[in-house]
Design a protein around this motif. Structure first.
Motif, PDB file in Angstrom:
ATOM      1  N   ILE A  71      37.777  34.408  47.581  1.00  0.00           N
ATOM      2  CA  ILE A  71      38.902  34.024  46.742  1.00  0.00           C
ATOM      3  C   ILE A  71      39.567  35.307  46.281  1.00  0.00           C
ATOM      4  O   ILE A  71      38.893  36.215  45.814  1.00  0.00           O
ATOM      5  CB  ILE A  71      38.438  33.187  45.534  1.00  0.00           C
ATOM      6  CG1 ILE A  71      37.777  31.890  46.005  1.00  0.00           C
ATOM      7  CG2 ILE A  71      39.607  32.901  44.606  1.00  0.00           C
ATOM      8  CD1 ILE A  71      37.091  31.104  44.896  1.00  0.00           C
ATOM      9  N   LEU A  72      40.883  35.381  46.413  1.00  0.00           N
ATOM     10  CA  LEU A  72      41.626  36.586  46.049  1.00  0.00           C
ATOM     11  C   LEU A  72      42.551  36.310  44.879  1.00  0.00           C
ATOM     12  O   LEU A  72      43.262  35.307  44.857  1.00  0.00           O
ATOM     13  CB  LEU A  72      42.447  37.059  47.260  1.00  0.00           C
ATOM     14  CG  LEU A  72      43.385  38.247  47.063  1.00  0.00           C
ATOM     15  CD1 LEU A  72      42.620  39.511  46.650  1.00  0.00           C
ATOM     16  CD2 LEU A  72      44.175  38.504  48.348  1.00  0.00           C
ATOM     17  N   PHE A  73      42.517  37.211  43.896  1.00  0.00           N
ATOM     18  CA  PHE A  73      43.452  37.204  42.772  1.00  0.00           C
ATOM     19  C   PHE A  73      44.137  38.552  42.762  1.00  0.00           C
ATOM     20  O   PHE A  73      43.479  39.590  42.822  1.00  0.00           O
ATOM     21  CB  PHE A  73      42.723  36.984  41.444  1.00  0.00           C
ATOM     22  CG  PHE A  73      43.590  37.213  40.233  1.00  0.00           C
ATOM     23  CD1 PHE A  73      44.438  36.213  39.779  1.00  0.00           C
ATOM     24  CD2 PHE A  73      43.577  38.425  39.561  1.00  0.00           C
ATOM     25  CE1 PHE A  73      45.255  36.416  38.668  1.00  0.00           C
ATOM     26  CE2 PHE A  73      44.378  38.645  38.455  1.00  0.00           C
ATOM     27  CZ  PHE A  73      45.220  37.638  38.007  1.00  0.00           C
ATOM     28  N   ILE A  74      45.470  38.539  42.671  1.00  0.00           N
ATOM     29  CA  ILE A  74      46.225  39.782  42.571  1.00  0.00           C
ATOM     30  C   ILE A  74      47.075  39.703  41.311  1.00  0.00           C
ATOM     31  O   ILE A  74      47.893  38.790  41.166  1.00  0.00           O
ATOM     32  CB  ILE A  74      47.109  40.018  43.809  1.00  0.00           C
ATOM     33  CG1 ILE A  74      46.223  40.167  45.045  1.00  0.00           C
ATOM     34  CG2 ILE A  74      48.001  41.245  43.613  1.00  0.00           C
ATOM     35  CD1 ILE A  74      46.960  40.434  46.330  1.00  0.00           C
ATOM     36  N   ILE A  98      30.343  32.560  47.272  1.00  0.00           N
ATOM     37  CA  ILE A  98      31.739  32.820  46.904  1.00  0.00           C
ATOM     38  C   ILE A  98      31.850  34.208  46.274  1.00  0.00           C
ATOM     39  O   ILE A  98      31.015  34.595  45.464  1.00  0.00           O
ATOM     40  CB  ILE A  98      32.253  31.773  45.885  1.00  0.00           C
ATOM     41  CG1 ILE A  98      32.220  30.364  46.486  1.00  0.00           C
ATOM     42  CG2 ILE A  98      33.640  32.131  45.376  1.00  0.00           C
ATOM     43  CD1 ILE A  98      33.239  30.113  47.569  1.00  0.00           C
ATOM     44  N   GLU A  99      32.877  34.926  46.678  1.00  0.00           N
ATOM     45  CA  GLU A  99      33.155  36.227  46.070  1.00  0.00           C
ATOM     46  C   GLU A  99      34.615  36.234  45.630  1.00  0.00           C
ATOM     47  O   GLU A  99      35.489  35.778  46.351  1.00  0.00           O
ATOM     48  CB  GLU A  99      32.907  37.352  47.077  1.00  0.00           C
ATOM     49  CG  GLU A  99      33.088  38.722  46.474  1.00  0.00           C
ATOM     50  CD  GLU A  99      32.649  39.840  47.403  1.00  0.00           C
ATOM     51  OE1 GLU A  99      32.630  40.988  46.955  1.00  0.00           O
ATOM     52  OE2 GLU A  99      32.334  39.568  48.583  1.00  0.00           O
ATOM     53  N   LEU A 100      34.847  36.736  44.432  1.00  0.00           N
ATOM     54  CA  LEU A 100      36.198  36.873  43.901  1.00  0.00           C
ATOM     55  C   LEU A 100      36.643  38.313  44.099  1.00  0.00           C
ATOM     56  O   LEU A 100      36.004  39.245  43.603  1.00  0.00           O
ATOM     57  CB  LEU A 100      36.239  36.503  42.417  1.00  0.00           C
ATOM     58  CG  LEU A 100      37.586  36.687  41.719  1.00  0.00           C
ATOM     59  CD1 LEU A 100      38.652  35.764  42.326  1.00  0.00           C
ATOM     60  CD2 LEU A 100      37.444  36.421  40.220  1.00  0.00           C
ATOM     61  N   LEU A 101      37.720  38.487  44.862  1.00  0.00           N
ATOM     62  CA  LEU A 101      38.318  39.803  45.070  1.00  0.00           C
ATOM     63  C   LEU A 101      39.493  39.921  44.104  1.00  0.00           C
ATOM     64  O   LEU A 101      40.325  39.017  44.037  1.00  0.00           O
ATOM     65  CB  LEU A 101      38.814  39.949  46.505  1.00  0.00           C
ATOM     66  CG  LEU A 101      37.821  39.617  47.614  1.00  0.00           C
ATOM     67  CD1 LEU A 101      38.491  39.720  48.976  1.00  0.00           C
ATOM     68  CD2 LEU A 101      36.606  40.514  47.530  1.00  0.00           C
ATOM     69  N   ILE A 102      39.549  41.024  43.390  1.00  0.00           N
ATOM     70  CA  ILE A 102      40.598  41.220  42.392  1.00  0.00           C
ATOM     71  C   ILE A 102      41.339  42.510  42.703  1.00  0.00           C
ATOM     72  O   ILE A 102      40.725  43.565  42.868  1.00  0.00           O
ATOM     73  CB  ILE A 102      40.004  41.295  40.971  1.00  0.00           C
ATOM     74  CG1 ILE A 102      39.237  40.014  40.657  1.00  0.00           C
ATOM     75  CG2 ILE A 102      41.103  41.539  39.940  1.00  0.00           C
ATOM     76  CD1 ILE A 102      38.368  40.101  39.423  1.00  0.00           C
ATOM     77  N   GLY A 143      27.825  32.639  38.447  1.00  0.00           N
ATOM     78  CA  GLY A 143      27.530  32.277  39.823  1.00  0.00           C
ATOM     79  C   GLY A 143      28.427  32.889  40.880  1.00  0.00           C
ATOM     80  O   GLY A 143      28.284  32.590  42.055  1.00  0.00           O
ATOM     81  N   ILE A 144      29.350  33.773  40.486  1.00  0.00           N
ATOM     82  CA  ILE A 144      30.302  34.322  41.453  1.00  0.00           C
ATOM     83  C   ILE A 144      30.265  35.843  41.408  1.00  0.00           C
ATOM     84  O   ILE A 144      30.370  36.451  40.343  1.00  0.00           O
ATOM     85  CB  ILE A 144      31.731  33.823  41.158  1.00  0.00           C
ATOM     86  CG1 ILE A 144      31.775  32.301  41.308  1.00  0.00           C
ATOM     87  CG2 ILE A 144      32.751  34.487  42.070  1.00  0.00           C
ATOM     88  CD1 ILE A 144      33.093  31.689  40.949  1.00  0.00           C
ATOM     89  N   ARG A 145      30.135  36.430  42.578  1.00  0.00           N
ATOM     90  CA  ARG A 145      30.224  37.888  42.669  1.00  0.00           C
ATOM     91  C   ARG A 145      31.687  38.297  42.556  1.00  0.00           C
ATOM     92  O   ARG A 145      32.564  37.618  43.099  1.00  0.00           O
ATOM     93  CB  ARG A 145      29.680  38.384  44.007  1.00  0.00           C
ATOM     94  CG  ARG A 145      28.177  38.207  44.161  1.00  0.00           C
ATOM     95  CD  ARG A 145      27.758  38.476  45.564  1.00  0.00           C
ATOM     96  NE  ARG A 145      28.462  37.478  46.392  1.00  0.00           N
ATOM     97  CZ  ARG A 145      28.575  37.525  47.694  1.00  0.00           C
ATOM     98  NH1 ARG A 145      28.076  38.498  48.370  1.00  0.00           N
ATOM     99  NH2 ARG A 145      29.219  36.585  48.363  1.00  0.00           N
ATOM    100  N   CYS A 146      31.948  39.384  41.878  1.00  0.00           N
ATOM    101  CA  CYS A 146      33.323  39.878  41.716  1.00  0.00           C
ATOM    102  C   CYS A 146      33.424  41.293  42.251  1.00  0.00           C
ATOM    103  O   CYS A 146      32.562  42.130  41.985  1.00  0.00           O
ATOM    104  CB  CYS A 146      33.730  39.860  40.246  1.00  0.00           C
ATOM    105  SG  CYS A 146      33.755  38.219  39.507  1.00  0.00           S
ATOM    106  N   GLN A 147      34.485  41.545  42.999  1.00  0.00           N
ATOM    107  CA  GLN A 147      34.768  42.891  43.483  1.00  0.00           C
ATOM    108  C   GLN A 147      36.176  43.241  43.035  1.00  0.00           C
ATOM    109  O   GLN A 147      37.130  42.554  43.399  1.00  0.00           O
ATOM    110  CB  GLN A 147      34.648  42.964  45.004  1.00  0.00           C
ATOM    111  CG  GLN A 147      34.866  44.370  45.525  1.00  0.00           C
ATOM    112  CD  GLN A 147      34.469  44.501  46.978  1.00  0.00           C
ATOM    113  OE1 GLN A 147      33.737  43.696  47.529  1.00  0.00           O
ATOM    114  NE2 GLN A 147      34.960  45.548  47.611  1.00  0.00           N
TER     115      GLN A 147
END
Length: 174
Positions: free
Chosen positions: A1-4, A33-37, A50-54
């Motif tokens: 999942i990507l957030f910009i 699930i991984e959240l890319l920021i 429960g979610i890895r964040c990068q």
């Protein structure tokens, strides 16, 4: 999942994305699930159950940004206000479908359940539904192709350049 976007900006809606992801993690195991920021200052204090964040911080290298887009399965744009989002267009150009609130110009880019998912404005549970829908869509590859085809057809550089030339010519003739 990507957030910009800027995580601290209320207008960019990161707090609603966090609520949506927490809502999903209450219902499902999200260990894969991984959240890319991308955007704002890089920080290590991002935590969503429960979610890895990068967090990449601000990225000004177009090749790296395209690689980040292409590594995601979905872009989530939880902005409370939007005009015509370059972020949506860029994600779709990379073949990445998006989930966004049905505000501003988002509906000009996203066709609900055809090229992405338009969630009810400011509703984090519907945002969660959209994320789940995109990630579980059996026609995901078709969704990606339709998202890319739409932006190439409507926002491709040659088409946009021709529109600018037409406007300039109209101005000159007046």
């Amino acid at each position: 999942i990507l957030f910009i976007g800027d995580m601290q900006s209320q207008a960019k809606g990161f707090n609603l994305l966090k609520k949506a992801l927490s809502h999903l993690s209450d219902q499902y195991s999200l260990h894969d699930i991984e959240l890319l920021i991308v955007g704002s200052n890089k920080t290590d204090d991002i935590s969503i159950k429960g979610i890895r964040c990068q967090h990449y911080g601000f990225v000004d290298n177009n090749e790296l940004l395209a690689q980040i887009y292409s590594s995601a399965d979905v872009l989530v744009l939880p902005s409370l206000i939007e005009n015509l989002s370059y972020t949506l267009i860029e994600a779709n150009a990379c073949g990445i479908p998006a989930v966004a609130f049905n505000v501003g110009g988002n509906s000009q880019i996203i066709e609900h359940k055809i090229t992405g998912y338009l969630a009810r404005a400011y509703n984090h549970k519907d945002l969660a539904n959209g994320i789940k829908w995109v990630l579980n869509d059996p026609g995901y590859n078709k969704l990606c192709k339709k998202a890319r085809d739409k932006v190439i057809k409507e926002y491709g550089s040659i088409l946009v350049a021709k529109k600018y030339i037409k406007v300039y010519n109209q101005i000159i003739q007046e």
